[in-house]
Design a protein around this motif. Structure first.
Motif, PDB file in Angstrom:
ATOM      1  N   ILE A 250      -6.891  -0.263  -5.918  1.00  0.00           N
ATOM      2  CA  ILE A 250      -5.812  -1.263  -5.877  1.00  0.00           C
ATOM      3  C   ILE A 250      -5.361  -1.441  -4.431  1.00  0.00           C
ATOM      4  O   ILE A 250      -5.168  -2.565  -3.937  1.00  0.00           O
ATOM      5  N   GLN A 251      -5.201  -0.333  -3.734  1.00  0.00           N
ATOM      6  CA  GLN A 251      -4.834  -0.399  -2.317  1.00  0.00           C
ATOM      7  C   GLN A 251      -5.914  -1.115  -1.503  1.00  0.00           C
ATOM      8  O   GLN A 251      -5.612  -1.895  -0.597  1.00  0.00           O
TER       9      GLN A 251
ATOM     10  N   GLY B   3       1.692  -9.587  -9.224  1.00  0.00           N
ATOM     11  CA  GLY B   3       1.670  -9.427 -10.674  1.00  0.00           C
ATOM     12  C   GLY B   3       0.958  -8.166 -11.103  1.00  0.00           C
ATOM     13  O   GLY B   3       1.386  -7.475 -12.040  1.00  0.00           O
ATOM     14  N   VAL B   4      -0.132  -7.825 -10.428  1.00  0.00           N
ATOM     15  CA  VAL B   4      -0.870  -6.594 -10.734  1.00  0.00           C
ATOM     16  C   VAL B   4       0.034  -5.378 -10.517  1.00  0.00           C
ATOM     17  O   VAL B   4       0.083  -4.452 -11.351  1.00  0.00           O
TER      18      VAL B   4
ATOM     19  N   ILE C 159       0.831  -1.199   0.000  1.00  0.00           N
ATOM     20  CA  ILE C 159       0.000   0.000   0.000  1.00  0.00           C
ATOM     21  C   ILE C 159       0.865   1.248   0.000  1.00  0.00           C
ATOM     22  O   ILE C 159       0.596   2.222  -0.728  1.00  0.00           O
ATOM     23  N   ARG C 160       1.923   1.246   0.785  1.00  0.00           N
ATOM     24  CA  ARG C 160       2.846   2.392   0.806  1.00  0.00           C
ATOM     25  C   ARG C 160       3.522   2.570  -0.550  1.00  0.00           C
ATOM     26  O   ARG C 160       3.749   3.701  -1.006  1.00  0.00           O
ATOM     27  N   TRP C 161       3.852   1.456  -1.204  1.00  0.00           N
ATOM     28  CA  TRP C 161       4.478   1.548  -2.524  1.00  0.00           C
ATOM     29  C   TRP C 161       3.508   2.194  -3.524  1.00  0.00           C
ATOM     30  O   TRP C 161       3.903   3.045  -4.329  1.00  0.00           O
ATOM     31  N   VAL C 162       2.232   1.791  -3.484  1.00  0.00           N
ATOM     32  CA  VAL C 162       1.235   2.377  -4.382  1.00  0.00           C
ATOM     33  C   VAL C 162       1.101   3.872  -4.117  1.00  0.00           C
ATOM     34  O   VAL C 162       0.998   4.678  -5.053  1.00  0.00           O
ATOM     35  N   GLU C 163       1.115   4.262  -2.853  1.00  0.00           N
ATOM     36  CA  GLU C 163       1.050   5.690  -2.519  1.00  0.00           C
ATOM     37  C   GLU C 163       2.239   6.445  -3.103  1.00  0.00           C
ATOM     38  O   GLU C 163       2.097   7.562  -3.610  1.00  0.00           O
ATOM     39  N   ALA C 164       3.420   5.824  -3.017  1.00  0.00           N
ATOM     40  CA  ALA C 164       4.620   6.461  -3.571  1.00  0.00           C
ATOM     41  C   ALA C 164       4.512   6.595  -5.086  1.00  0.00           C
ATOM     42  O   ALA C 164       4.888   7.631  -5.667  1.00  0.00           O
ATOM     43  N   LEU C 165       3.981   5.569  -5.743  1.00  0.00           N
ATOM     44  CA  LEU C 165       3.807   5.629  -7.195  1.00  0.00           C
ATOM     45  C   LEU C 165       2.832   6.734  -7.573  1.00  0.00           C
ATOM     46  O   LEU C 165       3.099   7.518  -8.501  1.00  0.00           O
ATOM     47  N   GLU C 166       1.726   6.813  -6.858  1.00  0.00           N
ATOM     48  CA  GLU C 166       0.735   7.848  -7.165  1.00  0.00           C
ATOM     49  C   GLU C 166       1.342   9.243  -7.039  1.00  0.00           C
ATOM     50  O   GLU C 166       1.078  10.123  -7.863  1.00  0.00           O
ATOM     51  N   ALA C 167       2.137   9.443  -5.998  1.00  0.00           N
ATOM     52  CA  ALA C 167       2.763  10.748  -5.794  1.00  0.00           C
ATOM     53  C   ALA C 167       3.753  11.050  -6.914  1.00  0.00           C
ATOM     54  O   ALA C 167       3.799  12.175  -7.435  1.00  0.00           O
TER      55      ALA C 167
ATOM     56  N   PRO D 279     -15.905   1.336  -3.225  1.00  0.00           N
ATOM     57  CA  PRO D 279     -16.987   0.365  -3.399  1.00  0.00           C
ATOM     58  C   PRO D 279     -16.474  -1.041  -3.691  1.00  0.00           C
ATOM     59  O   PRO D 279     -17.087  -2.019  -3.269  1.00  0.00           O
ATOM     60  N   THR D 280     -15.349  -1.170  -4.418  1.00  0.00           N
ATOM     61  CA  THR D 280     -14.829  -2.497  -4.744  1.00  0.00           C
ATOM     62  C   THR D 280     -14.376  -3.248  -3.496  1.00  0.00           C
ATOM     63  O   THR D 280     -14.453  -4.478  -3.448  1.00  0.00           O
ATOM     64  N   TYR D 281     -13.909  -2.524  -2.484  1.00  0.00           N
ATOM     65  CA  TYR D 281     -13.521  -3.164  -1.223  1.00  0.00           C
ATOM     66  C   TYR D 281     -14.742  -3.825  -0.591  1.00  0.00           C
ATOM     67  O   TYR D 281     -14.688  -4.987  -0.166  1.00  0.00           O
ATOM     68  N   TYR D 282     -15.857  -3.098  -0.560  1.00  0.00           N
ATOM     69  CA  TYR D 282     -17.051  -3.640   0.060  1.00  0.00           C
ATOM     70  C   TYR D 282     -17.661  -4.754  -0.777  1.00  0.00           C
ATOM     71  O   TYR D 282     -18.249  -5.702  -0.238  1.00  0.00           O
ATOM     72  N   MET D 283     -17.503  -4.687  -2.089  1.00  0.00           N
ATOM     73  CA  MET D 283     -17.955  -5.790  -2.928  1.00  0.00           C
ATOM     74  C   MET D 283     -17.162  -7.051  -2.580  1.00  0.00           C
ATOM     75  O   MET D 283     -17.743  -8.145  -2.452  1.00  0.00           O
ATOM     76  N   GLY D 284     -15.846  -6.914  -2.407  1.00  0.00           N
ATOM     77  CA  GLY D 284     -15.029  -8.046  -2.011  1.00  0.00           C
ATOM     78  C   GLY D 284     -15.449  -8.606  -0.669  1.00  0.00           C
ATOM     79  O   GLY D 284     -15.532  -9.826  -0.484  1.00  0.00           O
ATOM     80  N   LYS D 285     -15.748  -7.712   0.277  1.00  0.00           N
ATOM     81  CA  LYS D 285     -16.146  -8.156   1.614  1.00  0.00           C
ATOM     82  C   LYS D 285     -17.471  -8.916   1.562  1.00  0.00           C
ATOM     83  O   LYS D 285     -17.644  -9.940   2.245  1.00  0.00           O
ATOM     84  N   VAL D 286     -18.413  -8.425   0.760  1.00  0.00           N
ATOM     85  CA  VAL D 286     -19.701  -9.094   0.660  1.00  0.00           C
ATOM     86  C   VAL D 286     -19.546 -10.471   0.016  1.00  0.00           C
ATOM     87  O   VAL D 286     -20.155 -11.453   0.445  1.00  0.00           O
TER      88      VAL D 286
END
Length: 377
Positions: free
Chosen positions: A39-40, A67-68, A20-28, A292-299
């Motif tokens: 993705i996070q 891989g993603v 998650i930290r890596w994705v944040e660094a990429l976004e910045a 919303p995708t997080y909650y879809m995964g949880k459901v």
């Protein structure tokens, strides 16, 4: 966390928090604020899910996610080098080029409606790459296990999400059409047999967990269309759902935050013990900061996703939409007339000719207008 030359194996060694930290660094670094928020959130979901083995190293979810991330990274590298391919470069089954197209588009200041199909195409191809390497590295989790049963469902609904987002204005076109389908289907079902109120209760539970106050189908159910019948239900659903509801739901930057909403529900379906016909006003406060995708995964993880009208997912992960479109586990979609809407950016028509996907649209009757103006069903 600021390296953008990691290998698949190096990504796989990262913890969920580090990813998650890596994705944040990429976004910045890429100046793509929040475009990778979901993705996070998928990383967070994998990490929390017992069925996904809490994303432990060496298991399917960990490898697929690695891989993603590798595909996103390598697409960004191509963007930085303006397409020059570094030595030993992995194109991640074409996903790297797809992500380069997204990053190039963002840098060129393309509009959000132009960027969303680029994002959806890249995420689809990156997900396909991640699934392939996970199947080879960790093995395909066997059917009948929690992991083996959840993964095809998770992939199928993700493919559906990305298929819709690949269409021109697909988000709003689809939601505005499908909400009418839901309204008509549920309205007819309950008007014909009030005992089927369990269906709306099941859908209501799904909405409560998933995204209260936002999910487009919610308003069409909660406004009481269920007692009006099919035709009226479709009209009420169309009236109740904002025209831009789809762009909210299918935007990868969307976050469900703290919200207070007033809920007018017909209590015989919400609270059977209150046998009255007047709406009850319920005030709820929700605390949610994921996509919303997080909650879809949880459901999905909880086994609570309802049977949405006209949608079927088989154990292999093949999803059939209400209009007969069949979405394969790799994201390719086959229409009833034999047309293939592919994940390579092209449409193969029933006569074998190929045209670009760009410009393909949903139609209210469930057909598609292709980029050359022809109609496919």
């Amino acid at each position: 966390m600021i390296r953008f030359d990691l290998t698949l194996a190096e990504f796989e060694l990262l913890t969920a928090e580090e990813r998650i930290r890596w994705v944040e660094a990429l976004e910045a670094h890429a100046k793509t604020p929040n475009w990778f928020h979901n993705i996070q959130d998928i990383i967070a979901f994998f990490d929390e899910s017992h069925d996904m083995r809490n994303m432990r190293h060496g298991f399917w979810a960990s490898v697929a996610d690695a891989g993603v991330l590798e595909a996103i990274q390598n697409g960004y590298r191509l963007h930085i080098t303006k397409g020059a391919v570094p030595a030993g470069f992995n194109d991640c089954d074409g996903a790297a080029v797809a992500w380069q197209n997204f990053f190039d588009g963002k840098a060129a200041r393309k509009s959000d409606p132009e960027l969303l199909p680029l994002w959806a195409m890249a995420e689809q191809r990156g997900g396909n790459y991640g699934s392939r390497v996970a199947n080879g590295w960790a093995g395909v989790p066997p059917a009948g296990t929690d992991e083996g049963d959840l993964i095809p469902q998770f992939v199928a609904y993700g493919n559906w999400y990305r298929f819709i987002a690949r269409m021109e204005n697909g988000d709003n076109d689809f939601v505005n059409r499908y909400t009418k389908v839901v309204g008509a289907t549920v309205g007819s079902k309950v008007a014909a047999n009030p005992a089927t109120g369990y269906f709306t209760q099941q859908l209501d539970s799904f909405v409560d967990i998933f995204a209260p106050g936002y999910f487009p189908i919610k308003e069409s159910i909660d406004l009481g269309l269920i007692i009006l019948g099919g035709e009226a239900g479709a009209v009420v659903a169309d009236y109740a759902v904002p025209d831009d509801a789809g762009s909210w739901f299918f935007d990868p930057r969307t976050t469900v935050g703290t919200d207070t909403y007033t809920d007018s529900r017909f209590t015989p379906f919400r609270k059977p013990e209150l046998a009255i016909t007047q709406p009850t006003i319920i005030h709820d406060t929700i605390q949610m900061t994921h996509s919303p995708t997080y909650y879809m995964g949880k459901v999905l993880d909880m086994g609570m996703i309802p049977s949405l009208p006209g949608v079927h997912v088989d154990p292999s992960g093949v999803l059939t939409m209400d209009n007969g479109t069949i979405i394969q586990p790799n994201g390719d979609a086959q229409l009833r007339d034999g047309t293939i809407i592919g994940t390579d950016g092209f449409v193969t028509k029933a006569d074998g000719s190929r045209i670009r996907l760009d410009g393909t649209k949903f139609n209210p009757d469930g057909s598609y207008t292709l980029s050359d103006g022809s109609i496919a069903k």
